[in-house]
Design an enzyme around this catalytic site. Structure first.
Site, PDB file in Angstrom:
ATOM      1  N   LEU A  28     -87.829 -15.315  63.617  1.00  0.00           N
ATOM      2  CA  LEU A  28     -89.283 -15.084  63.592  1.00  0.00           C
ATOM      3  C   LEU A  28     -89.966 -15.598  64.857  1.00  0.00           C
ATOM      4  O   LEU A  28     -91.183 -15.724  64.911  1.00  0.00           O
ATOM      5  CB  LEU A  28     -89.900 -15.714  62.338  1.00  0.00           C
ATOM      6  CG  LEU A  28     -89.428 -15.070  61.015  1.00  0.00           C
ATOM      7  CD1 LEU A  28     -90.196 -15.610  59.836  1.00  0.00           C
ATOM      8  CD2 LEU A  28     -89.548 -13.548  61.048  1.00  0.00           C
ATOM      9  N   GLN A  30     -90.468 -15.055  69.201  1.00  0.00           N
ATOM     10  CA  GLN A  30     -91.089 -13.933  69.929  1.00  0.00           C
ATOM     11  C   GLN A  30     -90.229 -12.663  69.984  1.00  0.00           C
ATOM     12  O   GLN A  30     -90.750 -11.552  69.996  1.00  0.00           O
ATOM     13  CB  GLN A  30     -91.438 -14.372  71.350  1.00  0.00           C
ATOM     14  CG  GLN A  30     -92.515 -13.499  71.977  1.00  0.00           C
ATOM     15  CD  GLN A  30     -92.466 -13.490  73.491  1.00  0.00           C
ATOM     16  OE1 GLN A  30     -91.967 -14.423  74.106  1.00  0.00           O
ATOM     17  NE2 GLN A  30     -92.988 -12.434  74.080  1.00  0.00           N
ATOM     18  N   TYR A 159     -86.788 -28.007  77.955  1.00  0.00           N
ATOM     19  CA  TYR A 159     -86.375 -26.618  77.704  1.00  0.00           C
ATOM     20  C   TYR A 159     -85.357 -26.176  78.764  1.00  0.00           C
ATOM     21  O   TYR A 159     -84.280 -25.662  78.448  1.00  0.00           O
ATOM     22  CB  TYR A 159     -87.628 -25.744  77.740  1.00  0.00           C
ATOM     23  CG  TYR A 159     -87.417 -24.259  77.646  1.00  0.00           C
ATOM     24  CD1 TYR A 159     -86.806 -23.684  76.541  1.00  0.00           C
ATOM     25  CD2 TYR A 159     -87.901 -23.413  78.656  1.00  0.00           C
ATOM     26  CE1 TYR A 159     -86.661 -22.296  76.442  1.00  0.00           C
ATOM     27  CE2 TYR A 159     -87.776 -22.036  78.559  1.00  0.00           C
ATOM     28  CZ  TYR A 159     -87.151 -21.484  77.453  1.00  0.00           C
ATOM     29  OH  TYR A 159     -87.018 -20.124  77.368  1.00  0.00           O
TER      30      TYR A 159
END
Ligand code: AKB
Length: 330
Positions: A28, A30, A159
């Site tokens: 769910l 992008q 990230y």
């Protein structure tokens, strides 16, 4: 040796064979829902299983198989792979660049521990595994214009660090165990789905804001150049790369891109459709992240090895996004 034994055992799927059974994590986020639609068109509705820890909308639930999967629960993942006879794993679960900086321990768990689980799972069950990487896997010491496939990578976000870790781990498992690991470094991916905590997300938010209220306040400076791609190209790249025969791949990790632009250039293009558009600039901490990332991404190796070719260029992207976002907010 274990290497030649394993590499030879890597399976290929052609149209004559049974379609692969594909599991998508982080379904769910992008890319998940659009990716499932794309792959269901190609391989059949029942062969693509979307997973996440969130309850799906009725629309997503009606689209095709959707089940609960927590990437931090190894046994749970094993059960899903066995019960659903999974062949390919597409691992989307991750906290993106800006949101990762707001909760580093969570990003470490989701992005790094989650990766440990899925890669071990793929090894145990001999799955082909796709993990997206990003322009965010580069840092201030990397050449920025252009950024080649192999160069210095010293990212300054959790990230980016987690994505370099994923790239290296995947390459290691490929060489050591013959794991069919495949990874594309994506630029900012632009789709009409709401943005999810990235640094490139202004290029999505601008369409939503301008179509809703005629004004967008951009968190990046007007001249911040970043590589970008429409979701249609991103999914086609993913799908073509997953299908590419192993012999054609010279490496497991490839840069891909379609274009590079600045907020000012994007606003200019949008104003050709919406002349009354107003844009103001208020840079925040995301500016520092953007300033450490590639400006122009060199994807010549993907073009050479598996015929990657972007199709959606900047003018088409603007036309498509205006149409798609209008439909979404109608
Ligand atoms: C982000 O901005 O964090 C992502 C990416 C470029 O990986 N969209």
């Amino acid at each position: 040796t274990s290497l030649s034994f394993s590499v030879n055992k890597i399976r290929h799927f052609s149209s004559k064979q049974d379609p692969p059974r594909i599991l998508i994590t982080g379904g769910l986020g992008q890319l998940g829902v659009e990716c499932a639609r794309y792959l269901r068109n190609k391989y059949g509705r029942e062969n693509v299983i979307l997973t996440d820890i969130i309850k799906p909308s009725m629309e997503v639930a009606n689209d095709g198989p959707y089940i609960f999967a927590d990437i931090l629960d190894f046994k749970g993942l094993q059960k899903i792979v066995v019960d659903h006879r999974v062949d390919w794993l597409i691992h989307f679960s991750a906290l993106l660049s800006a949101i990762g900086e707001q909760n580093v321990p969570l990003a470490v768990r989701v992005n790094i521990e989650g990766m440990h689980n899925v890669i071990e799972l793929a090894k145990q069950y001999r799955l082909r595994i796709f993990v997206p990487s990003t322009i965010g896997a580069f840092g201030p010491d990397s050449p920025r214009n252009p950024t080649p496939n192999v160069t210095v990578q010293r990212p300054r976000t959790i990230y980016g660090v987690s994505k370099v870790h994923a790239e290296l781990l995947g390459e290691y498992y490929y060489h050591r165990f013959g794991l069919d690991f495949r990874c594309l470094r994506f630029p900012g991916v632009i789709s009409s789905d709401p943005p999810g905590g990235g640094t490139t997300d202004y290029a999505i938010a601008i369409f939503h804001d301008v179509l809703r209220k005629g004004h967008h306040e951009c968190y990046l400076k007007p001249d911040t150049r970043l590589p970008m791609m429409h979701v249609r190209d991103a999914l086609r790249a993913l799908s073509e790369f997953l299908e590419a025969p192993n012999e054609s791949l010279k490496r497991r990790v490839y840069n891909v891109t379609a274009m590079s632009f600045t907020p000012e250039e994007l606003a200019d293009k949008i104003s050709a459709h919406i002349p009354e558009l107003r844009i103001s600039y208020r840079p925040d901490s995301r500016q520092d992240i953007a300033d450490s990332w590639p400006q122009v991404f060199d994807d010549s190796e993907a073009k050479r090895d598996w015929n990657w070719k972007p199709e959606v260029h900047m003018d088409d992207l603007v036309t498509l996004m205006i149409k798609e976002v209008k439909e979404k907010i109608a």
